[in-house]
Design an enzyme around this catalytic site. Structure first.
Site, mmCIF file in Angstrom:
data_model
loop_
_atom_site.group_PDB
_atom_site.id
_atom_site.type_symbol
_atom_site.label_atom_id
_atom_site.label_comp_id
_atom_site.label_asym_id
_atom_site.label_seq_id
_atom_site.Cartn_x
_atom_site.Cartn_y
_atom_site.Cartn_z
ATOM 1 N N SER A 137 0.842 -1.194 0.000
ATOM 2 C CA SER A 137 0.000 0.000 0.000
ATOM 3 C C SER A 137 0.871 1.236 0.000
ATOM 4 C CB SER A 137 -0.899 0.017 1.240
ATOM 5 O OG SER A 137 -1.521 1.287 1.417
ATOM 6 N N TYR A 150 -1.045 -0.614 10.133
ATOM 7 C CA TYR A 150 -1.052 -1.034 8.733
ATOM 8 C C TYR A 150 0.220 -0.563 8.016
ATOM 9 C CZ TYR A 150 -3.082 -1.764 4.050
ATOM 10 O OH TYR A 150 -3.345 -2.177 2.767
#
Length: 239
Positions: A137, A150
């Site tokens: 990501s 994350y």
């Protein structure tokens, strides 16, 4: 026929990757944890389109369960393309983040990388051909508010992939990371309206899952044999 395993294969990006790899002539093993029915439906779709596919279910964060599932897969031969796509969000600002939120996100994205990749790496080495591709990501590159867990998991995945690429570079096995930005999905639609995307993304639109899958498909091919240890963004120009 080469075989590919796509973890988290029934979500928006995962499904697009499965379709691309099946269209490229690979036998695709579609992994799911909770949503096996979606993986089975995608499997049927690929078969109806002339592709070859099967579905499998296990929790990538459970090392023992993953080992058992992969040993069964390897009885039919090596998995030569691995796409580590499984990942979860459990967002909270860091001062209010619970220990379980931190651990679960790390477990799935980072420990899941180890649990799946490590058992499959030696069979790849023996065939002198393999592709390990992890879906990360933009948060792992730039960070993101409310996603310390994350971003930590994805950033560590980048470092692990670069190190593994060095270990496997002479064995015919490449290791790369694809780092999407804002990609169109049901979750994205709930988080970002059109104006928010226009402010965030220089191209003024969300990416398509198929655009991520196109890069994964290329990295999985013979044409990408000289590309390894890279983190490649698909983000419409985001920094």
């Amino acid at each position: 026929m080469k075989r590919a395993l796509v973890t988290g294969g029934s979500g928006a990006i995962g499904a697009a990757i499965c379709r691309r790899l099946a269209a490229d002539g690979l036998h695709v093993v579609i992994h799911a944890h909770h949503n096996l029915a979606s993986a089975q439906n995608l499997c049927a779709e690929l078969r109806d389109s002339g592709g070859s596919a099967e579905a499998i279910q296990f929790d990538v964060a459970d090392g023992d369960a993953t080992q058992i599932a992969l040993e069964a897969l390897l009885e039919s031969g090596p998995i030569q393309v691995l796409v580590n796509n499984a990942g979860i969000h459990d967002d909270a600002v860091f001062p209010g983040m619970q220990r379980q939120q931190w651990r679960r996100v790390i477990d799935v994205s980072l420990h899941g990388f180890f649990n799946v990749t490590q058992p499959l790496s030696m069979p790849m080495i023996r065939t002198r051909w393999g592709r390990i591709i992890s879906v990360s990501s933009v948060a792992g590159i730039t960070g993101n508010r409310g996603q310390t867990n994350y971003a930590a998991a994805k950033g560590a995945l980048h470092a692990a992939s670069k190190s593994l690429a060095l270990e496997l570079a002479t064995r015919g096995v490449t290791v790369n990371v694809v780092a999407p930005g804002v990609i169109s999905s049901d979750m994205t639609k709930a988080l970002f309206d059109k104006d928010a995307i226009a402010n965030l993304v220089p191209m003024k639109r969300a990416g398509k899952p198929e655009e991520v899958a196109a890069l994964v498909g290329f990295l999985a091919s013979d044409n990408a044999a000289y590309i390894t240890g890279q983190v490649i963004s698909v983000n419409g120009g985001m920094a």
